[in-house]
Design an enzyme around this catalytic site. Structure first.
Site, PDB file in Angstrom:
ATOM      1  N   TYR A 256      11.165   8.793   0.855  1.00 16.30           N
ATOM      2  CA  TYR A 256      11.152   7.735  -0.159  1.00 16.30           C
ATOM      3  C   TYR A 256      11.752   8.149  -1.504  1.00 16.30           C
ATOM      4  CZ  TYR A 256       8.016   5.613   3.251  1.00 16.30           C
ATOM      5  OH  TYR A 256       7.486   5.102   4.411  1.00 16.30           O
TER       6      TYR A 256
ATOM      7  N   GLU B 137      12.441  -9.612   1.443  1.00 14.28           N
ATOM      8  CA  GLU B 137      11.726  -8.401   1.868  1.00 14.28           C
ATOM      9  C   GLU B 137      12.622  -7.184   1.640  1.00 14.28           C
ATOM     10  OE1 GLU B 137      10.607  -8.748   5.981  1.00 14.28           O
ATOM     11  OE2 GLU B 137      10.124  -6.624   6.163  1.00 14.28           O
TER      12      GLU B 137
ATOM     13  N   PRO C  90       0.788  -1.229   0.000  1.00 13.37           N
ATOM     14  CA  PRO C  90       0.000   0.000   0.000  1.00 13.37           C
ATOM     15  C   PRO C  90       0.822   1.281   0.000  1.00 13.37           C
ATOM     16  CG  PRO C  90      -0.146  -1.141   2.113  1.00 13.37           C
ATOM     17  CD  PRO C  90       0.507  -2.078   1.159  1.00 13.37           C
ATOM     18  N   ASN C  91       0.309   2.241  -0.742  1.00 13.49           N
ATOM     19  CA  ASN C  91       0.851   3.601  -0.854  1.00 13.49           C
ATOM     20  C   ASN C  91       2.102   3.692  -1.728  1.00 13.49           C
ATOM     21  OD1 ASN C  91      -1.122   4.873   0.914  1.00 13.49           O
ATOM     22  ND2 ASN C  91      -0.128   3.726   2.549  1.00 13.49           N
TER      23      ASN C  91
ATOM     24  N   ALA D  15       3.322  -0.801   4.817  1.00 14.41           N
ATOM     25  CA  ALA D  15       2.843  -0.792   6.208  1.00 14.41           C
ATOM     26  C   ALA D  15       2.369  -2.175   6.677  1.00 14.41           C
ATOM     27  CB  ALA D  15       1.736   0.232   6.372  1.00 14.41           C
TER      28      ALA D  15
ATOM     29  N   HIS E 270      12.797  -2.785   2.031  1.00 17.03           N
ATOM     30  CA  HIS E 270      12.246  -1.496   2.436  1.00 17.03           C
ATOM     31  C   HIS E 270      13.158  -0.388   1.934  1.00 17.03           C
ATOM     32  CE1 HIS E 270       9.249  -3.395   4.849  1.00 17.03           C
ATOM     33  NE2 HIS E 270      10.183  -4.220   5.275  1.00 17.03           N
TER      34      HIS E 270
ATOM     35  N   ARG F  84       4.898  10.756  -2.699  1.00 19.00           N
ATOM     36  CA  ARG F  84       4.643  10.504  -1.288  1.00 19.00           C
ATOM     37  C   ARG F  84       5.913  10.763  -0.461  1.00 19.00           C
ATOM     38  NH1 ARG F  84       4.863   4.367   1.008  1.00 19.00           N
ATOM     39  NH2 ARG F  84       4.188   4.914   3.099  1.00 19.00           N
TER      40      ARG F  84
ATOM     41  N   ASN G 136       8.033  -5.567  -1.149  1.00 21.28           N
ATOM     42  CA  ASN G 136       7.985  -4.478  -0.175  1.00 21.28           C
ATOM     43  C   ASN G 136       6.560  -4.446   0.361  1.00 21.28           C
ATOM     44  OD1 ASN G 136       7.890  -2.160   1.313  1.00 21.28           O
ATOM     45  ND2 ASN G 136       9.030  -0.908  -0.155  1.00 21.28           N
TER      46      ASN G 136
ATOM     47  N   ARG H  12      13.265   4.707  12.303  1.00 20.58           N
ATOM     48  CA  ARG H  12      12.034   5.496  12.234  1.00 20.58           C
ATOM     49  C   ARG H  12      11.158   5.221  13.459  1.00 20.58           C
ATOM     50  NH1 ARG H  12       9.438   4.987   6.525  1.00 20.58           N
ATOM     51  NH2 ARG H  12       8.297   6.789   7.341  1.00 20.58           N
TER      52      ARG H  12
END
Ligand code: DQA
Length: 148
Positions: A23, A98, A10-11, A77, A100, A18, A74, A107
């Site tokens: 990012y 995975e 998502p996103n 969230a 990111h 964004r 990825n 963070r």
């Protein structure tokens, strides 16, 4: 030729727009195009999928079985709380790396935990969009000669 599925959660369709200070300014379309080209140089074939919906991602994971040699993902969230995605990965034979873009460990605290990581072969974190290339390379290295 090894077949790899790239899944973005998502996103990430809003990559480039964004929170660019976190990012970056490169779009998802550019990431997908570059990675598809990069895959070819590694004698691999890449398909790309993005969804903002947990169920659609779970369906894509299920459907990867028998279709793909590996998944680069990825989970965005969903990384931090989706036991359903974790179970979907645990329930297939296809290995997952995975990735990111940001360093989730520097963070907010809720990002420090990945419920996905224990069912992956490894995690690439915090190296920007270059991490997608590293994740793909790591997957192909892991697969060695085992591709279909
Ligand atoms: C992310 C990190 C997640 O915490 C966040 O929810 C994302 C993107 C990353 O690539 O840095 O959407 O997965």
């Amino acid at each position: 030729m090894k077949k790899i599925l790239l899944i973005n959660g998502p996103n990430l369709n809003r990559l480039g727009k964004r929170e660019p200070h976190i990012y970056g300014s490169v779009t998802l379309a550019d990431v997908e195009k570059d990675l598809t080209e990069f895959a070819k140089t590694l004698n691999a074939e890449l398909d790309c999928f993005q969804s903002n919906h947990e169920g659609a991602i779970i369906d894509a994971i299920h459907e990867a079985e028998g279709e793909y040699d590996g998944i680069v993902m990825n989970p965005a969230a969903f990384t931090h709380y989706s036991y359903a995605i974790r179970d979907a990965i645990a329930g297939i034979e296809v290995p997952v790396v995975e990735i990111h873009i940001s360093n989730i460990h520097t963070r907010e605290e809720f990002r420090h935990t990945s419920v996905i990581a224990p069912v992956t072969i490894g995690q690439i974190v915090g190296l920007g969009i270059y991490g997608y290339k590293l994740a793909l390379q790591a997957m192909l290295e892991h697969l060695g000669g085992k591709a279909k």
